[in-house]
Design a protein around this motif. Structure first.
Motif, PDB file in Angstrom:
ATOM      1  N   SER A 128       0.817  -1.216   0.000  1.00 54.41           N
ATOM      2  CA  SER A 128       0.000   0.000   0.000  1.00 54.41           C
ATOM      3  C   SER A 128       0.848   1.263   0.000  1.00 54.41           C
ATOM      4  CB  SER A 128      -0.944   0.000   1.215  1.00 54.41           C
ATOM      5  OG  SER A 128      -0.234   0.238   2.411  1.00 54.41           O
ATOM      6  N   ALA A 129       2.127   1.157   0.413  1.00 52.82           N
ATOM      7  CA  ALA A 129       3.017   2.322   0.416  1.00 52.82           C
ATOM      8  C   ALA A 129       3.820   2.443  -0.864  1.00 52.82           C
ATOM      9  CB  ALA A 129       3.975   2.240   1.602  1.00 52.82           C
ATOM     10  N   THR A 130       3.759   1.452  -1.744  1.00 55.97           N
ATOM     11  CA  THR A 130       4.583   1.443  -2.951  1.00 55.97           C
ATOM     12  C   THR A 130       4.370   2.659  -3.850  1.00 55.97           C
ATOM     13  OG1 THR A 130       4.665  -0.977  -2.930  1.00 55.97           O
ATOM     14  CG2 THR A 130       5.177   0.096  -5.016  1.00 55.97           C
ATOM     15  N   PRO A 131       3.135   3.158  -4.046  1.00 53.84           N
ATOM     16  CA  PRO A 131       2.967   4.306  -4.963  1.00 53.84           C
ATOM     17  C   PRO A 131       3.476   5.635  -4.406  1.00 53.84           C
ATOM     18  CG  PRO A 131       0.884   3.134  -4.581  1.00 53.84           C
ATOM     19  CD  PRO A 131       1.842   2.671  -3.548  1.00 53.84           C
ATOM     20  N   ILE A 132       3.615   5.749  -3.084  1.00 51.22           N
ATOM     21  CA  ILE A 132       3.837   7.066  -2.477  1.00 51.22           C
ATOM     22  C   ILE A 132       5.103   7.764  -2.975  1.00 51.22           C
ATOM     23  CG2 ILE A 132       4.240   8.251  -0.259  1.00 51.22           C
ATOM     24  CD1 ILE A 132       2.242   6.227   0.953  1.00 51.22           C
ATOM     25  N   PRO A 133       6.266   7.077  -3.085  1.00 47.84           N
ATOM     26  CA  PRO A 133       7.447   7.769  -3.609  1.00 47.84           C
ATOM     27  C   PRO A 133       7.318   8.231  -5.058  1.00 47.84           C
ATOM     28  CG  PRO A 133       8.089   5.798  -2.390  1.00 47.84           C
ATOM     29  CD  PRO A 133       6.603   5.735  -2.570  1.00 47.84           C
ATOM     30  N   LEU A 134       6.317   7.713  -5.779  1.00 53.74           N
ATOM     31  CA  LEU A 134       6.110   8.096  -7.171  1.00 53.74           C
ATOM     32  C   LEU A 134       5.219   9.325  -7.318  1.00 53.74           C
ATOM     33  CD1 LEU A 134       5.754   4.444  -8.168  1.00 53.74           C
ATOM     34  CD2 LEU A 134       7.054   5.967  -9.649  1.00 53.74           C
ATOM     35  N   TYR A 135       4.660   9.823  -6.220  1.00 48.81           N
ATOM     36  CA  TYR A 135       3.746  10.955  -6.305  1.00 48.81           C
ATOM     37  C   TYR A 135       4.410  12.185  -6.924  1.00 48.81           C
ATOM     38  CZ  TYR A 135      -0.094   8.847  -3.628  1.00 48.81           C
ATOM     39  OH  TYR A 135      -1.147   8.060  -3.228  1.00 48.81           O
ATOM     40  N   TYR A 183       0.899  13.114   5.459  1.00 45.60           N
ATOM     41  CA  TYR A 183       2.212  12.638   5.004  1.00 45.60           C
ATOM     42  C   TYR A 183       2.076  11.701   3.808  1.00 45.60           C
ATOM     43  CZ  TYR A 183       5.426  14.540   8.514  1.00 45.60           C
ATOM     44  OH  TYR A 183       6.221  15.379   9.270  1.00 45.60           O
ATOM     45  N   GLN A 184       1.023  10.879   3.789  1.00 43.43           N
ATOM     46  CA  GLN A 184       0.807   9.998   2.639  1.00 43.43           C
ATOM     47  C   GLN A 184       0.558  10.810   1.369  1.00 43.43           C
ATOM     48  OE1 GLN A 184      -1.657   6.548   2.550  1.00 43.43           O
ATOM     49  NE2 GLN A 184      -1.427   6.124   4.735  1.00 43.43           N
ATOM     50  N   ALA A 185      -0.286  11.831   1.491  1.00 44.71           N
ATOM     51  CA  ALA A 185      -0.676  12.596   0.308  1.00 44.71           C
ATOM     52  C   ALA A 185       0.400  13.586  -0.135  1.00 44.71           C
ATOM     53  CB  ALA A 185      -1.985  13.343   0.578  1.00 44.71           C
ATOM     54  N   PHE A 186       1.076  14.211   0.832  1.00 43.05           N
ATOM     55  CA  PHE A 186       1.941  15.346   0.504  1.00 43.05           C
ATOM     56  C   PHE A 186       3.405  15.150   0.868  1.00 43.05           C
ATOM     57  CE2 PHE A 186      -2.325  17.168   1.390  1.00 43.05           C
ATOM     58  CZ  PHE A 186      -2.608  17.623   0.117  1.00 43.05           C
ATOM     59  N   ALA A 199       9.022  17.053   0.296  1.00 45.65           N
ATOM     60  CA  ALA A 199      10.434  16.808   0.000  1.00 45.65           C
ATOM     61  C   ALA A 199      10.902  17.636  -1.188  1.00 45.65           C
ATOM     62  CB  ALA A 199      10.660  15.321  -0.281  1.00 45.65           C
ATOM     63  N   MET A 200      10.053  17.758  -2.191  1.00 44.68           N
ATOM     64  CA  MET A 200      10.448  18.442  -3.419  1.00 44.68           C
ATOM     65  C   MET A 200      10.391  19.957  -3.289  1.00 44.68           C
ATOM     66  SD  MET A 200       8.867  17.924  -7.264  1.00 44.68           S
ATOM     67  CE  MET A 200       9.324  16.184  -7.233  1.00 44.68           C
ATOM     68  N   GLU A 201       9.319  20.486  -2.725  1.00 49.67           N
ATOM     69  CA  GLU A 201       9.093  21.922  -2.776  1.00 49.67           C
ATOM     70  C   GLU A 201       9.630  22.670  -1.558  1.00 49.67           C
ATOM     71  OE1 GLU A 201       5.042  22.802  -3.694  1.00 49.67           O
ATOM     72  OE2 GLU A 201       4.976  21.403  -5.374  1.00 49.67           O
ATOM     73  N   GLN A 202       9.496  22.056  -0.371  1.00 48.56           N
ATOM     74  CA  GLN A 202       9.955  22.756   0.822  1.00 48.56           C
ATOM     75  C   GLN A 202      11.369  22.356   1.242  1.00 48.56           C
ATOM     76  OE1 GLN A 202       6.477  22.474   0.594  1.00 48.56           O
ATOM     77  NE2 GLN A 202       6.526  24.710   0.565  1.00 48.56           N
ATOM     78  N   LEU A 203      11.737  21.089   0.959  1.00 52.65           N
ATOM     79  CA  LEU A 203      13.054  20.612   1.366  1.00 52.65           C
ATOM     80  C   LEU A 203      14.022  20.532   0.195  1.00 52.65           C
ATOM     81  CD1 LEU A 203      11.774  17.808   3.768  1.00 52.65           C
ATOM     82  CD2 LEU A 203      12.520  20.123   4.361  1.00 52.65           C
ATOM     83  N   HIS A 204      13.543  20.926  -0.984  1.00 51.03           N
ATOM     84  CA  HIS A 204      14.383  21.095  -2.174  1.00 51.03           C
ATOM     85  C   HIS A 204      15.113  19.813  -2.575  1.00 51.03           C
ATOM     86  CE1 HIS A 204      13.451  25.214  -1.222  1.00 51.03           C
ATOM     87  NE2 HIS A 204      14.142  25.150  -0.096  1.00 51.03           N
ATOM     88  N   SER A 205      14.399  18.690  -2.528  1.00 43.93           N
ATOM     89  CA  SER A 205      14.964  17.422  -2.958  1.00 43.93           C
ATOM     90  C   SER A 205      13.983  16.740  -3.896  1.00 43.93           C
ATOM     91  CB  SER A 205      15.253  16.514  -1.753  1.00 43.93           C
ATOM     92  OG  SER A 205      15.687  15.244  -2.194  1.00 43.93           O
ATOM     93  N   SER A 206      14.447  16.425  -5.096  1.00 46.30           N
ATOM     94  CA  SER A 206      13.592  15.744  -6.066  1.00 46.30           C
ATOM     95  C   SER A 206      13.774  14.229  -6.012  1.00 46.30           C
ATOM     96  CB  SER A 206      13.907  16.244  -7.484  1.00 46.30           C
ATOM     97  OG  SER A 206      15.275  16.019  -7.793  1.00 46.30           O
ATOM     98  N   LEU A 258      11.740   8.736   2.628  1.00 48.43           N
ATOM     99  CA  LEU A 258      12.240   8.997   3.981  1.00 48.43           C
ATOM    100  C   LEU A 258      11.316   9.947   4.738  1.00 48.43           C
ATOM    101  CD1 LEU A 258      16.088   9.302   3.359  1.00 48.43           C
ATOM    102  CD2 LEU A 258      14.945   7.607   4.811  1.00 48.43           C
ATOM    103  N   VAL A 259      10.771  10.929   4.025  1.00 44.77           N
ATOM    104  CA  VAL A 259       9.824  11.854   4.650  1.00 44.77           C
ATOM    105  C   VAL A 259       8.621  11.078   5.168  1.00 44.77           C
ATOM    106  CG1 VAL A 259       8.172  13.704   4.180  1.00 44.77           C
ATOM    107  CG2 VAL A 259      10.536  13.913   3.388  1.00 44.77           C
ATOM    108  N   PHE A 260       8.088  10.187   4.349  1.00 50.23           N
ATOM    109  CA  PHE A 260       6.936   9.375   4.748  1.00 50.23           C
ATOM    110  C   PHE A 260       7.301   8.434   5.891  1.00 50.23           C
ATOM    111  CE2 PHE A 260       4.523   5.349   4.037  1.00 50.23           C
ATOM    112  CZ  PHE A 260       3.285   5.810   4.439  1.00 50.23           C
ATOM    113  N   ALA A 261       8.464   7.771   5.774  1.00 50.60           N
ATOM    114  CA  ALA A 261       8.874   6.796   6.789  1.00 50.60           C
ATOM    115  C   ALA A 261       9.206   7.454   8.117  1.00 50.60           C
ATOM    116  CB  ALA A 261      10.081   6.004   6.289  1.00 50.60           C
ATOM    117  N   SER A 262       9.641   8.703   8.074  1.00 51.14           N
ATOM    118  CA  SER A 262      10.086   9.364   9.307  1.00 51.14           C
ATOM    119  C   SER A 262       8.975   9.475  10.344  1.00 51.14           C
ATOM    120  CB  SER A 262      10.638  10.763   8.987  1.00 51.14           C
ATOM    121  OG  SER A 262       9.605  11.611   8.491  1.00 51.14           O
TER     122      SER A 262
END
Length: 397
Positions: free
Chosen positions: A24-31, A229-232, A237-244, A251-255
């Protein structure tokens, strides 16, 4: 094929429960990829979490007792097949609809897993150590979500085909689970009445009502944050933490998911009311630190604050669930747990839907600030009402 014995069935059910939540967590890093390459909006991403929660709630309400009639093994096998089927729409995501279909199917499968597989684990659990089965039931889903998110993030980041490889990998894992379950011992004699079991029977006995009302003040803000965290998570990570990086998104989700079992363990060392009060205070303060670090684009402080938030979340949830379940009989537990999870999933779905709408006009930091307000309200309520409940219980006679 000779079925596995009791121990083999326990291992198969436990492994399958973790794998279902990993899937169920597999798609999240692809968002992040879906947003940048396919033009999906924040509303689309939030809706994907909403339909997941709706699917899980519906499954809990309507299918929660099927394994009592069809048997644990058959219901577990169908759950694994459903989660495998859910991977197929994700392989064609170029618009919102395949994502929504896949997430809804995943929600239904997770709801089934939390009843059929969980019951199979209890049925086949070894007598010693006595803590093993409860540990798997409480920590297995969070561990699965963490492992699935991190593994998917790594495959997206370093694999040759990020849109397909994570799903083929989890399908292979689910195939192993299916073989293990088919080869395992059944613990329930199938019986008629499956159709009538689809009528929801969720009740709340009188002794548990006060504890449940207090628990709702923790279920909603903590599960709502998990939905955010699941949705955003990838967007943060991309927009506020500047990592694509997809791995950074994982890691953001897992944290916030991984530390929950630690919090549950810590909660067992103090009274239920103390765990609720301390947990909600820490949850609110650390969530404030999450917003601060996110606003300033500080990745390491953000991850540290998220880990503390996740730990507090685990402590609060485990103590609140224990406070409710401890007041009911064994025969009443399944229905009461169903109500707890249905309330929690709903508490996650509604704020996520609202957050998706507001995220089109406000920044994620501003939207997350509203979650701090929600946590603060729950914290104040817990400090008042949990303390009063503890005092009443200590009074003689």
């Amino acid at each position: 094929m000779v079925p596995f014995g009791k121990t083999g069935a326990f291992v198969a059910a436990s492994f399958s429960l973790i794998a279902i939540y990993a899937a169920s967590a597999t798609p999240i890093p692809l968002y992040g990829l879906y947003r940048t390459e396919d033009g999906l909006t924040y509303t689309d991403l939030s809706l994907s979490s909403v339909v997941y929660f709706v699917g899980a709630v519906s499954s809990l309400l309507f299918f929660g007792r099927l394994s009592n009639h069809w048997g644990r093994r058959l219901t577990a096998g169908l759950t694994i097949l459903l989660m495998t089927t859910a991977a197929l729409p994700f392989m064609t995501v170029h618009s919102a609809m395949p994502l929504l279909i896949g997430r809804c199917l995943q929600g239904v499968a997770c709801g089934l897993a939390s009843t059929a597989l969980a019951a199979w684990i209890v049925d086949t659990a070894p007598e010693r150590p006595a803590w093993l089965a409860p540990a798997i039931l409480s920590c297995g889903p969070m561990s699965g979500l963490t492992l699935g998110g991190l593994a998917s993030g790594a495959l997206v980041e370093y694999g040759h085909d990020p849109r397909l490889l994570p799903y083929w990998a989890i399908i292979a894992v689910l195939a192993i689970c299916l073989i293990l379950c088919i080869s395992s011992r059944e613990t329930v004699t199938p019986k008629p009445g499956a159709l009538s079991s689809l009528i929801p029977q969720i009740g709340l006995p009188v002794p548990a009502r006060k504890a449940f009302k207090i628990g709702v003040m923790t279920f909603v803000p903590t599960w709502a944050l998990g939905g955010f965290y699941q949705a955003f998570g990838p967007a943060m990570a991309m927009e506020q933490l500047h990592s694509s990086s997809a791995l950074a998104a994982a890691l953001v989700f897992a944290s916030v998911m991984a530390p929950s079992p630690i919090g549950a363990s810590l909660a067992g060392k103090v009274s239920t009311a103390s765990a609720q009060r301390i947990g909600m205070v820490v949850f609110t303060l650390s969530l404030t630190a999450v917003v601060f670090s996110l606003h300033h684009g500080l990745l390491l402080p953000f991850l540290i604050a998220s880990v503390i938030t996740g730990t507090a979340q685990g402590a609060v949830l485990s103590s609140s669930i224990h406070s409710v379940v401890a007041k009911v009989t064994q025969a009443q537990r399944a229905n009461v747990l169903g109500l707890i999870y249905a309330t929690s999933y709903t508490g996650a779905a509604v704020p996520t839907l609202i957050a998706g709408r507001f995220s089109e006009s406000y920044s994620l930091v501003q939207v997350l600030s509203a979650y701090v307000v929600m946590a603060a309200i729950g914290c104040v309520a817990i400090l008042v009402f949990a303390g009063q409940a503890a005092e009443r219980e200590q009074q003689p006679g």
